[in-house]
Design a protein around this motif. Structure first.
Motif, short mmCIF file in Angstrom:
data_model
loop_
_atom_site.label_atom_id
_atom_site.label_comp_id
_atom_site.label_asym_id
_atom_site.label_seq_id
_atom_site.Cartn_x
_atom_site.Cartn_y
_atom_site.Cartn_z
N ARG A 255 -7.10 2.76 -5.86
CA ARG A 255 -8.41 3.41 -6.02
C ARG A 255 -8.65 4.45 -4.93
O ARG A 255 -9.34 5.44 -5.17
CB ARG A 255 -9.51 2.36 -6.01
N GLN A 256 -8.10 4.23 -3.74
CA GLN A 256 -8.27 5.21 -2.66
C GLN A 256 -7.43 6.46 -2.89
O GLN A 256 -7.79 7.55 -2.43
CB GLN A 256 -7.86 4.58 -1.32
N HIS B 251 -4.71 -5.45 -1.86
CA HIS B 251 -4.47 -4.22 -1.10
C HIS B 251 -3.83 -3.14 -1.97
O HIS B 251 -4.16 -1.95 -1.82
CB HIS B 251 -3.59 -4.52 0.11
N GLU C 254 -6.67 -1.76 -4.00
CA GLU C 254 -7.55 -0.92 -3.19
C GLU C 254 -6.91 0.43 -2.93
O GLU C 254 -7.56 1.48 -3.03
CB GLU C 254 -7.87 -1.62 -1.88
N ARG D 49 0.83 -1.20 0.00
CA ARG D 49 0.00 0.00 0.00
C ARG D 49 0.87 1.26 0.00
O ARG D 49 0.58 2.23 -0.72
CB ARG D 49 -0.95 -0.02 1.20
#
Length: 277
Positions: A250-251, A244, A247, A87
């Protein structure tokens, strides 16, 4: 090179890379002899993993047990360094492949190696059994040797987060069911449970088997070598790493560190001082 026989040069080129895994020519792709078009839609991904690593196709029951171990280890949340790194890498501008590579690179001896180490422990105990030692003595000898080499923490047992790792009992139940059907011998499950009992006696409290100990049982029961135990774990955890990283993509977010900026770190260096120039 110019004065060498062209046929010899061609033969040298053909044998420079030697593999039993894939045979590929224009219009032809065979894995371990099987045409890819016959495998597509006919075998599962765990069966394909087995074929690539072992050269044969597993039974459906063997494949199901392998799949259970792979499913169990896909993710353990952002507190797992590999997941956190995937991340953070995305917020530093890396694409998915870079984020995945960064995360996978930390799956080494400390974070990611416990399953392989536990398989080595089980294999050492099995060698003591093959030499004629009773189970209890074989486990004592194996654990003592492991601790002498690695320290007091026995890989595959205990967990810093879970009092009882919820994945381990389920996996061991599947191993027991497979043993009853004759899919596996149950030898390594018995070894693992005996190690668990020994650690509890020595520590005076339960030290339950964790995910690494349970998947080590499965991979050993299925006949995989210890180094492949780590490779299989990396295949499994790669799914969580990818999820992850995607995700976080996209965050959004930029340069996300291990902790929020509002949470300070501890400075333990010298007090402020002037340069003596």
């Amino acid at each position: 090179m110019a004065d060498k026989d062209p046929a010899a040069l061609l033969d040298a080129a053909r044998t420079w890379w030697s593999t039993e895994i894939i045979d590929m020519k224009p219009g032809v792709i065979r894995f371990r002899g099987y045409p890819i078009e016959q495998l597509i839609g006919a075998v599962s991904f765990p069966q394909m993993i087995w074929l690539m690593l072992r050269g044969s196709l597993p039974s459906l029951n063997e494949s199901a047990l392998l799949e259970a171990a792979l499913v169990a280890a896909v993710d353990h949340g952002p507190q797992a360094p590999s997941i956190a790194i995937s991340r953070m890498a995305v917020t530093c501008g890396l694409p998915l492949n870079g984020a995945m590579a960064s995360a996978i690179n930390v799956l080494d001896d400390v974070h990611g190696g416990a399953g392989e180490q536990c398989m080595e422990l089980y294999a050492d105990i099995a060698r003591h059994l093959d030499a004629g030692l009773p189970l209890e003595q074989a486990v004592e000898a194996g654990v003592d040797a492991f601790m002498a080499a690695h320290g007091k923490i026995v890989s595959g047992f205990g967990h810093r987060f879970h009092p009882v790792d919820p994945r381990a009992p389920r996996l061991l139940g599947l191993v027991e069911a497979a043993r009853e059907r004759g899919v596996v011998s149950g030898r390594f499950a018995e070894i693992g449970r005996t190690v668990e009992a020994l650690l509890q006696r020595r520590k005076g409290r339960p030290i339950p088997m964790n995910i690494d100990g349970a998947t080590a049982v499965i991979y050993a029961e299925l006949g995989f070598s210890p180094p492949l135990g780590r490779g299989l774990f990396i295949l499994s955890r790669s799914v969580g790493i990818l999820a992850h990283a995607w995700e976080q993509t996209r965050q959004g977010g930029r340069i996300k560190g291990p902790m929020p900026p509002s949470v300070p770190y501890s400075y333990t260096g010298p007090a402020p001082r002037d340069f003596p120039g």
